[in-house]
Design an enzyme around this catalytic site. Structure first.
Site, PDB file in Angstrom:
ATOM      1  N   ASP A   1     -13.327  -6.096   9.016  1.00 12.61           N
ATOM      2  CA  ASP A   1     -13.474  -7.542   8.961  1.00 12.61           C
ATOM      3  C   ASP A   1     -14.807  -8.006   9.546  1.00 12.61           C
ATOM      4  OD1 ASP A   1     -12.770  -6.660  11.434  1.00 12.61           O
ATOM      5  OD2 ASP A   1     -11.013  -7.934  11.675  1.00 12.61           O
TER       6      ASP A   1
ATOM      7  N   ASP B   1       0.810  -1.210   0.000  1.00 11.11           N
ATOM      8  CA  ASP B   1       0.000   0.000   0.000  1.00 11.11           C
ATOM      9  C   ASP B   1       0.845   1.262   0.000  1.00 11.11           C
ATOM     10  OD1 ASP B   1      -2.698  -0.023  -0.359  1.00 11.11           O
ATOM     11  OD2 ASP B   1      -3.179   0.619   1.666  1.00 11.11           O
TER      12      ASP B   1
END
Length: 957
Positions: free
Chosen positions: A656, A237
């Protein structure tokens, strides 16, 4: 639901028609009445169902150091290579791939009865507490009753979902027999297992050292799974050249490490963990050349670590050298234009760039930030470091050993100012789209950069649940999170019993929650599709009132035409849902078909024929990589449903839990895979010191508060989720609010000792009987949970201590932080925890971080609680001893509660004073000032006015 039906109808339709074949980036699904048959590999089918000759594609080949991809576009093109085949199987129709292990009725029945008995006792106790007020201290009685009511509510949310615990076991031998044994359907050397794309997320190479990431990737490449069905995607990233160069080094060392693991059956297959094993490495090794091979691989691994650790300096020196060359060239051009004597013209300034080893500018972020080359402003990069089934030379004797390597792909999504990157969820969605164009595995496994494969057969264990009868309704398989490097006493409860108790219990309802790492997903569930309908039930009591017709049943040409028009209408909405990538959309029915279990049993309603996946993987071509690069651009998700109904969900610190919640809300179920007595599937680095552990808890708690205030609140679910599963998700979003009541309750003992009162009027026999019954039943429940879950008593006790430590510190901060974000939109989320670079040399050095304290303000509330309680105990003792009419019952009651608080906060205190000089003085100063202030304010409000008042011996000026 209609979109899922459309896909199932498309797959259940007669496959003999050529127009039903699907083409996706060079791969087409070929079906016939006998299953999948081979067509001419030189032809491909377009969207109109016409076979066209395939054009030769460029591979974007560069130097072997970098593989091929979008980081470099060379002038010379080469043809794409083809991969080898896998291995075959023989179907076994009688055996199941997984099974439930029945828990002992002698444990489970008393456990359930005791839960209901304690619920009744709690109701009677609270009614008695509300009815019998303490007139001498109504405020004290009111505080305690409110806290106890909330504790009862919280305990119910925690305990009711534990009524149906489940244990599971897998049959790996049956899996091999079904999917890998040679048969008429599966030739020798092929495998019928579906593909798995493994996603490894890395955010910052500074906080997440490349050596840790390298060990994780190497353990994935060495996993026990068919090479042609495995692909690893590494998301960078930060767009850092450091991670890119480290990936290239990984690809080089993998040619030695992976065959070595296969040859000698190495466990674990993470190099750092294997070479640091304290047991005898030569035990049970039968090959005579094991010692020689191990020494050679250990030497090469040491050299590999040196190269990895030297990469930052190497990149910096290389960039400085190239910058100096560019500067000389610029000066040369300046002299040619203006001459040597013209000093009035400004000399050229060269921007310091970051250079690759081949003399090209790095398209990602530079060491010295520059527009379009900064941490949040860089181009999209995809580089295939290892092609599928690639073979590389090795220095070991590997005769008879499979030396092929799985696919390894480096991914850095595009980032530009003005576009939200959505952190980890955005990176996972970018890999999900890129993998659809390259490898297109029907299953996806996501791991953190420090979460390495500890059991090489873990992938097969997950497939046992996915490919079993009824597995088509499983959206994900969650593996337990285990840690290495934990201190011997596990002071901060890293062996969290949540994974062995709560997760096993949820597995008996609708499945465990998704915990961010170590989770095997079905790609169709991530795409946001509904699960296939459950098995039709015939002969039920209400079957005549609720008849359903199977989606594939059509009675006439008119109905068939109407069904086809409905499917076309649904398919026309896919570009608005998934984006304008034809490769991704064409891959959807292929992924749905490949993720089906074998249709080798009458109970399998949505299955595929044996041998349908025993084909070579398509070669990686330039158009495939180019399509993948376009799908990870920062603008691809605009006006689509990515991050909302497709992929990982955006807008939450704990993406999540929300992502798993969305799947359960659609009717999917999940599975918890933790075989009893087996090796841990994955392991990661434990947050060993107090600060890192609290920071980890804080992140979870902040996400839970955001979850509660979002539209995903468990109280707003659809009928697709079971009632007990709703309670479990409600508990996950509500538990941080318990910190408010827990903190107040921890101050109650001190208030009792200061005032000389107690939460009840008198310590009557009734009150003591209630307390005794509730305490004994709680202890018995804990012992029964230990019995059926297999955890140890010390783990349960550490979890209780962590509940108090976290509840009085980070959970309390998370509540205010979550409310602030929900009301004002201000996000105060902390950065990721920095991970240790490597293991230490000895046990003493490994535990050095146990006593480190990095943050301070989160620790002030629990320290204040401890100091106030200590001062209160001293005041209570002195008052009781020197009082003419001491009230021992109230004093002992307050002393007992104070002892309960202190014993739970003991690990916290030990973490602060374990080594002198480690805790900042300001922490004790502020905590002491707050404790003294509270004590003096209380004493001032209760100044003596006679013999009947408390504290007659204390006078104030």
């Amino acid at each position: 639901m209609t979109s899922g039906i459309a896909l199932r109808n498309q797959q259940q339709a007669a496959p003999s028609s050529a127009s039903s074949c699907v083409k996706s980036s060079g791969q087409h699904l070929r079906q016939s009445s006998g299953g999948v048959e081979d067509l001419d590999k030189d032809y491909a089918m377009n969207n109109d169902g016409v076979l066209l000759p395939m054009q030769s594609m460029s591979n974007m080949e560069t130097k072997e150091r970098y593989g091929f991809g979008s980081a470099i576009w060379p002038k010379d093109d080469s043809d794409a290579g083809t991969g080898d085949d896998g291995s075959g199987l023989k179907s076994n129709q009688c055996m199941s791939l997984s099974r439930k292990i029945d828990l002992s009725a002698s444990v489970l029945v008393p456990y359930r009865l005791l839960i209901f008995f304690r619920i009744v006792v709690l109701g009677i106790y609270l009614a008695w507490r509300i009815k019998n007020r303490n007139e001498d201290a109504v405020w004290l009685w009111g505080m305690s009753v409110i806290c106890e009511i909330w504790f009862t509510f919280s305990w119910l949310l925690e305990q009711l979902p534990k009524l149906c615990p489940v244990k599971r076991a897998v049959e790996l031998a049956v899996l091999r027999d079904k999917f890998e044994a040679p048969s008429p359907h599966i030739p020798l050397g092929y495998s019928d297992l579906p593909g798995i794309d493994v996603f490894v997320a890395s955010a910052d190479p500074v906080k997440e050292p490349p050596l840790i990431m390298a060990n994780t990737v190497l353990s994935i490449l060495a996993a026990d799974y068919p090479v042609e069905k495995l692909a690893c995607y590494l998301s960078d990233d930060a767009g850092s050249l450091l991670t890119f160069e480290a990936t290239a080094e990984i690809a080089s060392f993998a040619s030695v490490w992976v065959p070595f693991c296969r040859k000698h059956d190495i466990e674990p297959r993470c190099p750092e963990s294997y070479f640091n094993l304290k047991k005898d490495p030569y035990r049970n090794k039968l090959r005579p050349d094991f010692v020689k091979d191990r020494r050679r691989v250990k030497t090469e691994y040491d050299e590999f670590k040196v190269r990895i650790n030297a990469l930052p300096d190497s990149i910096r020196r290389r960039s400085d050298a190239y910058d100096a060359i560019e500067e000389r060239k610029a000066v040369q051009r300046h002299r040619e234009l203006y001459g040597d004597g013209d000093e009035l013209v400004e000399r050229p300034k060269i921007q310091r760039a970051t250079w690759m080893a081949n003399g090209c500018h790095w398209p990602g972020s530079w060491i010295h930030p520059f527009p379009r080359h900064a941490h949040g402003d860089h181009s999209a990069i995809i580089q295939v470091m290892l092609k599928s089934e690639e073979k590389r030379s090795s220095s070991l004797d590997l005769a008879g050993i499979d030396i092929r390597l799985p696919m390894l792909v480096y991914v850095a999504r595009e980032k530009r100012p003005g576009y939200e990157d959505n952190k980890k969820a955005g990176a996972m969605n970018a890999m999900l789209r890129a993998s659809a164009a390259i490898s297109a595995g029907p299953f996806v496994l996501n791991l953190d950069c420090d979460n390495y494969v500890h059991n090489s057969g873990a992938f097969r264990e997950g497939m046992c649940h996915m490919m079993d009868c009824g597995g088509e309704r499983v959206c994900f398989v969650q593996f337990p999170q285990r840690f290495h490097g934990v201190d011997p006493s596990d002071r901060y409860a890293n062996h969290n019993f949540f994974f062995d108790v709560n997760m096993r219990a949820l597995d008996g309802i609708q499945g465990p929650v998704y915990l961010g790492s170590g989770c095997l997903f079905r790609r169709m569930a991530l795409y946001g599709f509904d699960p296939p309908p459950s098995q039709e039930r015939h002969g039920g009591r209400f079957s005549c009132c609720f008849r359903r017709r199977a989606p594939a049943m059509v009675d006439s040409d008119e109905e068939r035409q109407a069904l086809s028009e409905e499917e076309q209408k649904i398919l026309s909405t896919y570009p608005k849902r998934f984006g304008n990538s034809t490769s991704l959309i064409d891959n959807i029915p292929i992924a749905e078909f490949e993720s089906r279990p074998l249709a080798d049993h009458h109970k399998v309603k949505y299955g595929r024929l044996p041998g349908s996946l025993a084909v070579p993987r398509r070669p990686v071509t330039t158009p495939m990589v180019a399509e993948a690069v376009s799908m990870i651009s920062c603008s691809y998700e605009d006006k689509t449903q990515w991050g909302q109904r497709v992929g990982w969900v955006y807008g939450s610190t704990t993406e999540d839990v929300v992502t798993g919640y969305r799947m359960h809300n659609k009717g999917w179920r999940s599975v918890y895979s933790a075989p009893t007595g087996g090796r841990d599937a994955f392991r990661s680095t434990a947050p060993i010191n107090l600060t890192d552990r609290l920071q980890q808890i804080r992140r979870r708690a902040t996400g839970a508060v955001e979850f509660f205030f979002s539209k995903n609140n468990a109280m707003l679910v659809t009928p697709g989720m079971k009632a007990l599963q709703r309670l479990a998700y409600l508990n996950l979003s509500v538990y941080p609010f318990t910190s408010v009541f827990l903190t107040a309750y921890c101050f109650l003992p001190a208030l009792c000792l200061f005032s000389g009162q107690f939460i009840v009027q008198t310590l009557s026999v009734t009150f003591l009987a209630y307390i005794l019954i509730l305490t004994v039943t709680l202890c018995i429940l804990a012992m029964l949970e230990i019995k059926w879950s297999g955890i140890q008593l010390v783990e349960w006790w550490r979890n209780e201590q962590l509940w108090v430590m976290g509840g009085t510190s980070v959970d309390l901060a998370a509540v205010f932080q979550g409310i602030l974000k929900g009301v004002s939109g201000i996000d105060l989320s902390a950065n990721d925890t920095k991970k240790p670079a490597a293991a230490k040399g000895n046990e003493k050095e490994e535990l050095d971080e146990l006593y480190m304290v990095k943050r301070t303000w989160l620790m002030i509330p629990p320290i204040t609680i401890m100091m106030v309680n200590l001062v209160a105990v001293a005041v209570g003792v002195s008052r009781t001893i020197y009082s003419s009419s001491p009230e021992w019952s109230k004093f002992l009651g307050g002393l007992f509660l104070s002892f309960w608080v202190m014993i739970h906060l003991y690990p916290f205190a030990k973490g602060l004073v374990g080594r002198r000089g480690k805790t900042p003085t300001v922490v004790f100063v502020w905590s002491g000032l707050i404790a003294i202030t509270i004590s003096l304010l209380w004493a001032a409000t209760k100044s003596p006015s006679g013999d009947k008042e408390i504290g007659g011996s204390i006078t104030f000026p």
